[in-house]
Design a protein around this motif. Structure first.
Motif, PDB file in Angstrom:
ATOM      1  N   ASN A   6       0.853  -1.183   0.000  1.00  0.00           N
ATOM      2  CA  ASN A   6       0.000   0.000   0.000  1.00  0.00           C
ATOM      3  C   ASN A   6       0.888   1.232   0.000  1.00  0.00           C
ATOM      4  O   ASN A   6       1.708   1.405   0.902  1.00  0.00           O
ATOM      5  CB  ASN A   6      -0.908   0.001   1.230  1.00  0.00           C
ATOM      6  CG  ASN A   6      -1.908  -1.128   1.180  1.00  0.00           C
ATOM      7  OD1 ASN A   6      -2.514  -1.374   0.151  1.00  0.00           O
ATOM      8  ND2 ASN A   6      -2.067  -1.832   2.282  1.00  0.00           N
ATOM      9  N   VAL A   8       0.938   5.445  -0.286  1.00  0.00           N
ATOM     10  CA  VAL A   8       0.207   6.699  -0.220  1.00  0.00           C
ATOM     11  C   VAL A   8       0.704   7.593  -1.354  1.00  0.00           C
ATOM     12  O   VAL A   8       1.911   7.813  -1.485  1.00  0.00           O
ATOM     13  CB  VAL A   8       0.425   7.395   1.141  1.00  0.00           C
ATOM     14  CG1 VAL A   8      -0.188   8.790   1.146  1.00  0.00           C
ATOM     15  CG2 VAL A   8      -0.152   6.558   2.263  1.00  0.00           C
ATOM     16  N   ASN A  25      -4.097   9.841 -10.747  1.00  0.00           N
ATOM     17  CA  ASN A  25      -5.135   8.890 -11.160  1.00  0.00           C
ATOM     18  C   ASN A  25      -4.648   7.979 -12.279  1.00  0.00           C
ATOM     19  O   ASN A  25      -4.969   6.782 -12.290  1.00  0.00           O
ATOM     20  CB  ASN A  25      -6.402   9.638 -11.593  1.00  0.00           C
ATOM     21  CG  ASN A  25      -7.212  10.114 -10.410  1.00  0.00           C
ATOM     22  OD1 ASN A  25      -7.344   9.415  -9.420  1.00  0.00           O
ATOM     23  ND2 ASN A  25      -7.759  11.310 -10.510  1.00  0.00           N
ATOM     24  N   VAL A  28      -2.476   5.314 -10.748  1.00  0.00           N
ATOM     25  CA  VAL A  28      -3.286   4.284 -10.090  1.00  0.00           C
ATOM     26  C   VAL A  28      -3.680   3.217 -11.109  1.00  0.00           C
ATOM     27  O   VAL A  28      -3.588   2.015 -10.835  1.00  0.00           O
ATOM     28  CB  VAL A  28      -4.550   4.902  -9.436  1.00  0.00           C
ATOM     29  CG1 VAL A  28      -5.533   3.825  -9.010  1.00  0.00           C
ATOM     30  CG2 VAL A  28      -4.160   5.769  -8.235  1.00  0.00           C
ATOM     31  N   LYS A  36      -0.708  -1.125  -4.500  1.00  0.00           N
ATOM     32  CA  LYS A  36      -2.020  -0.495  -4.333  1.00  0.00           C
ATOM     33  C   LYS A  36      -1.786   0.958  -3.971  1.00  0.00           C
ATOM     34  O   LYS A  36      -1.246   1.265  -2.914  1.00  0.00           O
ATOM     35  CB  LYS A  36      -2.821  -1.183  -3.235  1.00  0.00           C
ATOM     36  CG  LYS A  36      -4.221  -0.601  -3.091  1.00  0.00           C
ATOM     37  CD  LYS A  36      -4.979  -1.292  -1.970  1.00  0.00           C
ATOM     38  CE  LYS A  36      -6.376  -0.747  -1.826  1.00  0.00           C
ATOM     39  NZ  LYS A  36      -6.446   0.663  -1.494  1.00  0.00           N
ATOM     40  N   LEU A  37      -2.157   1.850  -4.873  1.00  0.00           N
ATOM     41  CA  LEU A  37      -1.949   3.272  -4.659  1.00  0.00           C
ATOM     42  C   LEU A  37      -3.180   3.898  -4.024  1.00  0.00           C
ATOM     43  O   LEU A  37      -4.296   3.748  -4.525  1.00  0.00           O
ATOM     44  CB  LEU A  37      -1.625   3.969  -5.982  1.00  0.00           C
ATOM     45  CG  LEU A  37      -0.396   3.451  -6.733  1.00  0.00           C
ATOM     46  CD1 LEU A  37      -0.156   4.281  -7.989  1.00  0.00           C
ATOM     47  CD2 LEU A  37       0.828   3.439  -5.859  1.00  0.00           C
ATOM     48  N   ASN A  38      -2.962   4.594  -2.911  1.00  0.00           N
ATOM     49  CA  ASN A  38      -4.021   5.240  -2.151  1.00  0.00           C
ATOM     50  C   ASN A  38      -3.850   6.752  -2.285  1.00  0.00           C
ATOM     51  O   ASN A  38      -2.945   7.330  -1.686  1.00  0.00           O
ATOM     52  CB  ASN A  38      -3.918   4.796  -0.684  1.00  0.00           C
ATOM     53  CG  ASN A  38      -4.873   5.526   0.232  1.00  0.00           C
ATOM     54  OD1 ASN A  38      -5.912   6.016  -0.182  1.00  0.00           O
ATOM     55  ND2 ASN A  38      -4.495   5.599   1.493  1.00  0.00           N
ATOM     56  N   VAL A  40      -4.171  10.566  -1.693  1.00  0.00           N
ATOM     57  CA  VAL A  40      -4.448  11.446  -0.565  1.00  0.00           C
ATOM     58  C   VAL A  40      -4.348  12.881  -1.065  1.00  0.00           C
ATOM     59  O   VAL A  40      -3.296  13.315  -1.536  1.00  0.00           O
ATOM     60  CB  VAL A  40      -3.444  11.213   0.587  1.00  0.00           C
ATOM     61  CG1 VAL A  40      -3.630  12.241   1.685  1.00  0.00           C
ATOM     62  CG2 VAL A  40      -3.584   9.805   1.146  1.00  0.00           C
ATOM     63  N   THR A  66      -2.291   7.243   8.283  1.00  0.00           N
ATOM     64  CA  THR A  66      -2.295   6.785   6.894  1.00  0.00           C
ATOM     65  C   THR A  66      -0.868   6.564   6.411  1.00  0.00           C
ATOM     66  O   THR A  66      -0.560   5.544   5.786  1.00  0.00           O
ATOM     67  CB  THR A  66      -3.028   7.807   5.994  1.00  0.00           C
ATOM     68  OG1 THR A  66      -4.382   7.908   6.423  1.00  0.00           O
ATOM     69  CG2 THR A  66      -2.984   7.405   4.533  1.00  0.00           C
ATOM     70  N   SER A  70       1.454   2.737   5.612  1.00  0.00           N
ATOM     71  CA  SER A  70       1.838   2.529   4.216  1.00  0.00           C
ATOM     72  C   SER A  70       3.180   1.825   4.078  1.00  0.00           C
ATOM     73  O   SER A  70       3.977   1.786   5.008  1.00  0.00           O
ATOM     74  CB  SER A  70       1.886   3.873   3.484  1.00  0.00           C
ATOM     75  OG  SER A  70       3.026   4.606   3.876  1.00  0.00           O
TER      76      SER A  70
END
Length: 185
Positions: A6, A8, A25, A28, A36-38, A40, A66, A70
């Motif tokens: 994960n 960030v 985006n 992602v 897995k790109l989160n 923020v 958060t 990560s």
């Protein structure tokens, strides 16, 4: 590279239609499966004030948690006045405090500078490279990525349409995934 990581992705612009958000985006969508790109955004992070460190606001605590959860951090930032936007510097201050307890510490870092102009956010990226050592983990040195002329790279819905940029982003996110895997062994 089977272990999920994960990451960030901190978007350094508040603008609703920012190129940084569109690039984030796109990353992602291009990220290899174990990554897995989160995303923020920094809309809800209040101004850093050292007087509040003893009882930090909930938004600071949430942001720090958060980061702490990560496997790494990827900054996607525009360049404002030959530096990073103030909102991004504020987020770095919030995440790196209190002194000696940075939530970025040990986290592998990637930096994507961008601009609709000819310089591609290189000064912003270089400022991040100056700010982060000592409060973060290792910063990926190669490949560096400074995206210029991004103004025509997206359609009206924000989808990446410039094939040359897609190739560069794919190469970068693949290299970053390998970097994250290596740092998290």
């Amino acid at each position: 590279m089977a272990t999920p990581h994960n990451v960030v992705v901190i978007v350094g612009s508040l603008r609703k239609e920012s190129f940084s958000l569109k690039i984030a985006n796109a990353l992602v969508k291009l990220a290899p499966a174990p990554l897995k790109l989160n995303l923020v955004t920094l809309h809800d992070i209040s101004f850093f004030n050292q007087d509040l460190e003893a009882t930090p606001p909930a938004d600071w605590v949430n942001f720090r948690e958060t980061l702490q959860k990560s496997s790494g951090v990827l900054f996607v930032t525009p360049e404002y006045n030959r530096s990073i936007p103030g909102v991004l510097k504020n987020a770095i201050d919030v995440g790196s405090r209190p002194y000696g307890k940075s939530s970025f510490i040990g986290k592998p870092i990637g930096i994507v500078g961008n601009s609709p102009g000819p310089l591609g956010g290189v000064s912003a990226a270089k400022h991040l490279q100056n700010i982060l050592p000592g409060i973060s983990g290792p910063i990926m040195g190669q490949p560096e990525i400074y995206l210029n002329a991004v103004g025509d790279a997206f359609d009206e819905k924000g989808h990446l349409t410039k094939e040359a940029l897609q190739k560069v982003l794919q190469q970068y996110i693949d290299a970053f995934a390998a970097f994250i895997e290596k740092q998290n062994k």
